[in-house]
Write a protein that holds these residues in place. Structure first.
Motif, PDB file in Angstrom:
ATOM      1  N   VAL A 222       0.835  -1.201   0.000  1.00 45.04           N
ATOM      2  CA  VAL A 222       0.000   0.000   0.000  1.00 45.04           C
ATOM      3  C   VAL A 222       0.871   1.253   0.000  1.00 45.04           C
ATOM      4  N   ASN A 223       1.936   1.261   0.796  1.00 46.30           N
ATOM      5  CA  ASN A 223       2.833   2.422   0.832  1.00 46.30           C
ATOM      6  C   ASN A 223       3.450   2.683  -0.542  1.00 46.30           C
ATOM      7  N   TYR A 224       3.778   1.592  -1.240  1.00 50.06           N
ATOM      8  CA  TYR A 224       4.339   1.715  -2.586  1.00 50.06           C
ATOM      9  C   TYR A 224       3.338   2.402  -3.513  1.00 50.06           C
ATOM     10  N   MET A 225       2.078   2.015  -3.414  1.00 49.62           N
ATOM     11  CA  MET A 225       1.045   2.609  -4.268  1.00 49.62           C
ATOM     12  C   MET A 225       0.755   4.058  -3.889  1.00 49.62           C
ATOM     13  N   LEU A 226       0.769   4.363  -2.598  1.00 47.48           N
ATOM     14  CA  LEU A 226       0.488   5.734  -2.161  1.00 47.48           C
ATOM     15  C   LEU A 226       1.540   6.718  -2.641  1.00 47.48           C
ATOM     16  N   ALA A 227       2.724   6.200  -2.949  1.00 49.99           N
ATOM     17  CA  ALA A 227       3.800   7.070  -3.436  1.00 49.99           C
ATOM     18  C   ALA A 227       3.637   7.414  -4.913  1.00 49.99           C
ATOM     19  N   LYS A 228       2.731   6.731  -5.613  1.00 48.01           N
ATOM     20  CA  LYS A 228       2.518   6.998  -7.036  1.00 48.01           C
ATOM     21  C   LYS A 228       1.829   8.354  -7.213  1.00 48.01           C
ATOM     22  N   ASP A 229       2.317   9.147  -8.141  1.00 48.18           N
ATOM     23  CA  ASP A 229       1.755  10.481  -8.368  1.00 48.18           C
ATOM     24  C   ASP A 229       0.266  10.426  -8.678  1.00 48.18           C
ATOM     25  N   THR A 230      -0.134   9.449  -9.510  1.00 41.89           N
ATOM     26  CA  THR A 230      -1.539   9.388  -9.929  1.00 41.89           C
ATOM     27  C   THR A 230      -2.475   9.141  -8.750  1.00 41.89           C
ATOM     28  N   ILE A 231      -1.971   8.445  -7.735  1.00 40.78           N
ATOM     29  CA  ILE A 231      -2.783   8.167  -6.546  1.00 40.78           C
ATOM     30  C   ILE A 231      -2.618   9.280  -5.514  1.00 40.78           C
ATOM     31  N   ALA A 232      -1.389   9.707  -5.283  1.00 41.22           N
ATOM     32  CA  ALA A 232      -1.129  10.753  -4.289  1.00 41.22           C
ATOM     33  C   ALA A 232      -1.888  12.038  -4.613  1.00 41.22           C
ATOM     34  N   SER A 233      -2.004  12.347  -5.905  1.00 42.99           N
ATOM     35  CA  SER A 233      -2.680  13.581  -6.318  1.00 42.99           C
ATOM     36  C   SER A 233      -4.177  13.539  -6.071  1.00 42.99           C
ATOM     37  N   ARG A 234      -4.705  12.336  -5.824  1.00 45.42           N
ATOM     38  CA  ARG A 234      -6.146  12.182  -5.632  1.00 45.42           C
ATOM     39  C   ARG A 234      -6.539  11.990  -4.167  1.00 45.42           C
ATOM     40  N   LEU A 235      -5.561  11.906  -3.275  1.00 49.55           N
ATOM     41  CA  LEU A 235      -5.875  11.584  -1.887  1.00 49.55           C
ATOM     42  C   LEU A 235      -6.709  12.670  -1.213  1.00 49.55           C
ATOM     43  N   GLU A 236      -6.459  13.931  -1.549  1.00 47.47           N
ATOM     44  CA  GLU A 236      -7.204  15.020  -0.918  1.00 47.47           C
ATOM     45  C   GLU A 236      -8.643  15.082  -1.426  1.00 47.47           C
ATOM     46  N   THR A 237      -8.826  14.903  -2.739  1.00 46.21           N
ATOM     47  CA  THR A 237     -10.172  14.983  -3.307  1.00 46.21           C
ATOM     48  C   THR A 237     -10.917  13.661  -3.189  1.00 46.21           C
ATOM     49  N   GLY A 238     -10.171  12.573  -2.996  1.00 45.00           N
ATOM     50  CA  GLY A 238     -10.800  11.275  -2.830  1.00 45.00           C
ATOM     51  C   GLY A 238     -10.595  10.358  -4.014  1.00 45.00           C
ATOM     52  N   ILE A 239     -10.372   9.097  -3.740  1.00 47.40           N
ATOM     53  CA  ILE A 239     -10.220   8.084  -4.780  1.00 47.40           C
ATOM     54  C   ILE A 239     -10.857   6.794  -4.285  1.00 47.40           C
ATOM     55  N   SER A 240     -11.633   6.152  -5.139  1.00 47.96           N
ATOM     56  CA  SER A 240     -12.303   4.916  -4.738  1.00 47.96           C
ATOM     57  C   SER A 240     -11.310   3.760  -4.731  1.00 47.96           C
ATOM     58  N   PHE A 241     -11.690   2.685  -4.042  1.00 48.34           N
ATOM     59  CA  PHE A 241     -10.862   1.480  -4.048  1.00 48.34           C
ATOM     60  C   PHE A 241     -10.740   0.944  -5.467  1.00 48.34           C
ATOM     61  N   THR A 242     -11.804   1.130  -6.258  1.00 48.30           N
ATOM     62  CA  THR A 242     -11.791   0.657  -7.646  1.00 48.30           C
ATOM     63  C   THR A 242     -10.653   1.304  -8.432  1.00 48.30           C
ATOM     64  N   GLU A 243     -10.600   2.642  -8.440  1.00 48.85           N
ATOM     65  CA  GLU A 243      -9.538   3.312  -9.188  1.00 48.85           C
ATOM     66  C   GLU A 243      -8.178   3.146  -8.507  1.00 48.85           C
ATOM     67  N   PHE A 244      -8.192   2.982  -7.187  1.00 50.08           N
ATOM     68  CA  PHE A 244      -6.949   2.741  -6.458  1.00 50.08           C
ATOM     69  C   PHE A 244      -6.262   1.475  -6.964  1.00 50.08           C
ATOM     70  N   THR A 245      -7.070   0.473  -7.342  1.00 50.76           N
ATOM     71  CA  THR A 245      -6.491  -0.801  -7.777  1.00 50.76           C
ATOM     72  C   THR A 245      -6.165  -0.837  -9.266  1.00 50.76           C
ATOM     73  N   TYR A 246      -6.448   0.253  -9.988  1.00 49.30           N
ATOM     74  CA  TYR A 246      -6.194   0.259 -11.441  1.00 49.30           C
ATOM     75  C   TYR A 246      -4.738  -0.091 -11.743  1.00 49.30           C
ATOM     76  N   THR A 247      -3.819   0.519 -11.017  1.00 55.39           N
ATOM     77  CA  THR A 247      -2.395   0.295 -11.301  1.00 55.39           C
ATOM     78  C   THR A 247      -2.012  -1.167 -11.072  1.00 55.39           C
ATOM     79  N   ILE A 248      -2.720  -1.850 -10.159  1.00 54.69           N
ATOM     80  CA  ILE A 248      -2.438  -3.275  -9.932  1.00 54.69           C
ATOM     81  C   ILE A 248      -2.913  -4.097 -11.130  1.00 54.69           C
ATOM     82  N   LEU A 249      -4.063  -3.736 -11.670  1.00 52.51           N
ATOM     83  CA  LEU A 249      -4.551  -4.453 -12.847  1.00 52.51           C
ATOM     84  C   LEU A 249      -3.596  -4.287 -14.029  1.00 52.51           C
ATOM     85  N   GLN A 250      -3.076  -3.065 -14.203  1.00 56.63           N
ATOM     86  CA  GLN A 250      -2.145  -2.876 -15.305  1.00 56.63           C
ATOM     87  C   GLN A 250      -0.823  -3.600 -15.030  1.00 56.63           C
ATOM     88  N   ALA A 251      -0.421  -3.655 -13.770  1.00 53.84           N
ATOM     89  CA  ALA A 251       0.774  -4.420 -13.415  1.00 53.84           C
ATOM     90  C   ALA A 251       0.568  -5.895 -13.743  1.00 53.84           C
TER      91      ALA A 251
END
Length: 417
Positions: free
Chosen positions: A144-173
């Motif tokens: 989780v810490n590894y993912m939180l460091a990603k710009d695409t996720i970090a930039s959304r933490l203040e406005t909010g990001i769903s678990f669905t979009e949070f896992t997008y990078t895992i699907l592409q991985a």
């Protein structure tokens, strides 16, 4: 000059995960590599082109491209570049979009031969995976810490990001891991906004595969215009690859209207012309900019690649007719392309030219209409009319469907019958 040197000369390389390692792998033997696109629409636009054209350059150097259409990731939505959640598409819409995009990609790549391209859909392996398998076999290896460091996720933490979009990078991985295992795919390329997703794939391969497994990532810079405006946008919106959304004529015109400050850069990154050919065109831009040789070549190369030779010749024919004003040689189909965005009027059987000019709001009054005609400012299908009493007949209808009225040098109106 080797492939990576050529890409650097063209200004295509933005970031690499292991420049020397990739160079060694490319020099040893042909590799398989991939690039993907999510089917968020039923057509790609020109903003999608550069990564796939880069993939094609690898194919021209003997490597095997894998073209991935994201039937699964398209159902989730990439948070990259978004400040809020994407609207989820239905499976039916995504599958329809996949079909449209596949057809367009087939025009870019060679699918036959020793290094023929492979087209895959990640829904084929992700769509049937159950949640427990996903969590145990994939999710366990991504911190989780590894993912939180990603710009695409970090930039959304203040406005909010769903678990669905949070896992997008895992699907592409997971895509990268699957292609590595099934096709010995060693490289993923993508736009600069895909860096976080690409490196997630490399992290998953490192965790799952035996020690020493080699895989690489390469990103391409965002295409920009010299004047600071957004590339790929026109007054009417995006420039699509689908000829029903953006006609081949409009596509051709987009490229031929490229500014002198941008044209050489676009020749480098969007065409397969040699260095020598591009340098000659660069010289023409400097010495004979009024001839617009570079723009013509750019427009021809891209229109031929995406729409084929016949559509290119049709686009050139329409362009020449509009430039010269001799539109009588155009067919109804060509008129529909070339006059898609001009004012149109459905004729109510007005036969007198003066009445038609007023009814179609080409001239503000009958008096002005008569003056315009008498002064030679009005043409019908490219032919100057100077008789205010002129009456239109069927011979003034192109294919029985259209009459083209021009007032002045550039004000066209399409009369529909």
């Amino acid at each position: 000059m080797d492939l990576l040197q050529d890409l650097a000369w063209r200004g295509i390389i933005y970031q690499q995960t292991d420049e020397e390692g990739l160079k060694d792998s490319l020099n040893k033997e042909p590799i398989s590599l991939y690039c993907g696109v999510d089917p968020t629409a039923d057509s790609m636009h020109i903003g999608h082109l550069l990564p796939f054209l880069t993939l094609r350059r690898f194919q021209q150097h003997g490597h095997r491209p894998i073209v991935l259409v994201g039937g699964a990731t398209g159902l989730i939505g990439d948070p990259s570049g978004k400040s809020e959640e994407r609207k989820l598409l239905t499976l039916e819409i995504v599958q329809d979009n996949v079909a449209g995009i596949k057809k367009q990609l087939e025009s870019i790549f060679e699918f036959e031969g020793e290094n023929g391209a492979i087209m895959v859909n990640n829904y084929d392996w992700a769509g049937s995976m159950d949640i427990v398998t996903f969590l145990r076999d994939i999710g366990k290896h991504i911190g989780v810490n590894y993912m939180l460091a990603k710009d695409t996720i970090a930039s959304r933490l203040e406005t909010g990001i769903s678990f669905t979009e949070f896992t997008y990078t895992i699907l592409q991985a997971m895509d990268f891991l699957h292609l590595y295992e099934q096709h010995n795919c060693k490289l993923q390329i993508g736009g600069s906004d895909q860096w976080g997703n690409i490196t997630s794939g490399l992290e998953l391969i490192r965790k799952v595969q035996p020690e020493g497994a080699k895989a690489y990532g390469l990103t391409i810079p965002l295409v920009t215009k010299a004047d600071g405006t957004k590339f790929g946008k026109t007054e009417s919106g995006a420039v699509w690859l689908d000829p029903e959304k953006t006609t081949p004529y409009e596509f051709y015109q987009f490229w031929i209207n490229t500014a002198d400050a941008d044209v050489v850069k676009y020749l480098k990154i969007f065409t397969f012309l040699s260095h020598e050919e591009i340098e000659q065109l660069d010289k023409a831009v400097q010495e004979e900019p009024h001839l617009r040789k570079a723009q013509k070549v750019l427009a021809e190369e891209l229109t031929r690649l995406i729409h084929g030779e016949d559509s290119l010749q049709q686009a050139i024919k329409i362009s020449q007719a509009l430039f010269s004003g001799d539109v009588s040689s155009l067919s109804a189909a060509e008129i529909e392309q070339g006059f898609k965005d001009v004012p149109a009027y459905s004729s109510q059987n007005e036969e007198n030219l003066v009445d038609l000019l007023v009814a179609a709001k080409i001239s503000p009054s009958k008096r002005q209409a008569r003056e315009d005609i008498a002064n030679g400012a009005v043409t019908v299908n490219g032919e100057k009319i100077t008789d205010p009493a002129y009456a239109l007949t069927e011979k003034d209808q192109i294919d029985g469907r259209f009459t083209i009225i021009r007032r002045g040098k550039k004000k066209y109106t399409l009369i529909k019958h």
